[in-house]
Design a protein around this motif. Structure first.
Motif, mmCIF file in Angstrom:
data_model
loop_
_atom_site.group_PDB
_atom_site.id
_atom_site.type_symbol
_atom_site.label_atom_id
_atom_site.label_comp_id
_atom_site.label_asym_id
_atom_site.label_seq_id
_atom_site.Cartn_x
_atom_site.Cartn_y
_atom_site.Cartn_z
ATOM 1 N N ALA A 61 -22.851 24.568 8.155
ATOM 2 C CA ALA A 61 -22.041 24.520 6.803
ATOM 3 C C ALA A 61 -21.610 23.304 6.579
ATOM 4 O O ALA A 61 -21.564 22.408 5.300
ATOM 5 C CB ALA A 61 -20.676 25.157 6.937
ATOM 6 N N LEU A 62 -21.357 22.421 7.816
ATOM 7 C CA LEU A 62 -20.968 20.819 7.377
ATOM 8 C C LEU A 62 -22.479 20.248 6.595
ATOM 9 O O LEU A 62 -22.116 19.152 5.822
ATOM 10 C CB LEU A 62 -20.874 20.234 8.620
ATOM 11 N N TYR A 63 -23.659 20.464 7.190
ATOM 12 C CA TYR A 63 -24.680 19.504 6.497
ATOM 13 C C TYR A 63 -24.939 20.517 5.140
ATOM 14 O O TYR A 63 -25.067 19.485 4.476
ATOM 15 C CB TYR A 63 -25.942 19.917 7.401
ATOM 16 N N GLU A 64 -25.052 21.747 5.005
ATOM 17 C CA GLU A 64 -25.596 22.373 3.800
ATOM 18 C C GLU A 64 -24.575 22.152 2.805
ATOM 19 O O GLU A 64 -24.881 21.992 1.433
ATOM 20 C CB GLU A 64 -25.822 23.843 3.927
ATOM 21 N N GLU A 65 -23.367 22.134 2.978
ATOM 22 C CA GLU A 65 -21.967 22.291 1.978
ATOM 23 C C GLU A 65 -21.321 20.796 1.683
ATOM 24 O O GLU A 65 -21.080 20.615 0.612
ATOM 25 C CB GLU A 65 -21.044 23.082 2.439
ATOM 26 N N TYR A 66 -21.360 19.707 2.774
ATOM 27 C CA TYR A 66 -20.650 18.755 2.908
ATOM 28 C C TYR A 66 -21.647 17.577 3.022
ATOM 29 O O TYR A 66 -20.988 16.423 2.847
ATOM 30 C CB TYR A 66 -19.710 18.719 3.721
ATOM 31 N N GLY A 67 -23.025 17.681 3.183
ATOM 32 C CA GLY A 67 -23.692 16.597 3.581
ATOM 33 C C GLY A 67 -23.333 15.815 4.921
ATOM 34 O O GLY A 67 -23.653 14.543 4.768
#
Length: 323
Positions: A61-67
């Protein structure tokens, strides 16, 4: 444009202690049923990743939603008791990040059962960074709660020395000159990377293990040689690794493994340094140390530590030996 991601909180991540049950991976059992240091560190990494999940901030989620790419940038691990295949361990993760610290810090303790007793098997200090993704389009503003730990480049918070210039010289010869060291050049392949472009901590752990293997083979005491001659295996009570800068997929990496100290003929400490030639300069991307000893296999279940003999001491020192 990417839709704005929902707000997030680091309250649990920075305050709560979490526990998780883990088993070492089958791949890490290379000699009898003992688990090597690399896979012990994988357990530490897995415990930290689970802490993020339990705190509502999973890596995906950190990567997919917040980059934001979750990168382990430092591991300092002590192994107090050996792990075996199929051991079921409990890992405890305690955050210790302080205000003003540019990384997220965690203390990890892993315990195992032995003969009806619970033993502290591993202690580790871990630091992580949240790398702002620049490979794909921007995900928007970094959420305020995680902004203190979000970086545009791994290692950017460190006070690094100015990299030396390189002008057509033999880089390995330069890096190993006058040192009790072994070095090699390696092109970074994609299986060692993550978040599309950069070498990850587990990749450096694999390289640290390979460095030991290359070094002892070069000195005439390869892993198989000592196994066949005397049933000796290498053991690791401590290792640490730090990422200082980024190394990217398909870049050339120069690795140097240097013996620093032999302690009482029972352990020796080596340093691993990694460098990338970039823009006419030699950039150090990682450094770490590993402590090795030797143990003799007594049976399929047990081993015991042994002192180095003259053959091993001479090999470690780079001296010829007739034994």
């Amino acid at each position: 444009m990417t839709a704005a991601a929902p707000p997030i909180s680091t309250k649990a991540l920075l305050a709560d202690t979490t526990t998780v049950r883990l088993r070492p991976r089958y791949e890490g059992s290379n000699i009898c049923t003992w688990i090597g240091f690399k896979h012990v560190n994988y357990l530490v990494e897995e415990a930290v990743l689970d802490h993020f999940c339990q705190s509502g901030l999973p890596a995906r989620a950190l990567y997919e939603e917040y980059g934001l790419g979750l990168d382990i940038v430092s591991l300092d691990t002590r192994i107090l008791h050996a792990f075996h295949m199929d051991d079921l361990a409990e890992a405890e993760v305690v955050p210790f990040t302080k205000d003003g610290d540019a990384t997220l810090g965690f203390k990890v303790t892993i315990r195992i059962e032995r003969g009806g007793q619970t033993l502290k098997a591993v202690t580790s200090t871990v630091r992580a960074s949240l790398r702002i993704d620049t490979y794909l389009e921007a995900a928007g503003a970094v959420p305020a709660d995680v902004a203190p730990y979000a970086v545009e480049r791994l290692g950017a918070h460190l006070a690094a020395e100015a990299p030396p210039a390189i002008e057509g010289e033999d880089i390995l010869a330069r890096l190993t000159a006058g040192e009790n060291a072994y070095g090699w050049k390696w092109t970074i392949p994609y299986p060692y990377c993550h978040f599309t472009e950069r070498l990850q901590m587990s990749g450096y752990l694999r390289l640290m293990e390979e460095a030991k293997d290359r070094f002892v083979a070069d000195r005439g005491i390869s892993i198989k040689t000592l196994l066949d001659d005397r049933k000796w295996i290498p053991v690791v009570p401590r290792s640490d690794l730090r990422i200082l800068d980024e190394a990217l997929m398909e870049e050339d990496l120069y690795l140097v493994y240097t013996v620093e100290e032999v302690f009482k003929e029972f352990t020796y400490t080596s340093r691993l340094d990694a460098y990338v030639p970039r823009d006419g300069k030699l950039v150090k991307t990682a450094t770490g140390r590993i402590v090795h000893g030797y143990a003799v296999i007594e049976n399929r279940r047990d081993w015991r530590l042994v002192p180095f003999d003259r053959r091993v001491l001479d090999a470690l020192a780079g001296k010829p030996s007739g034994t």
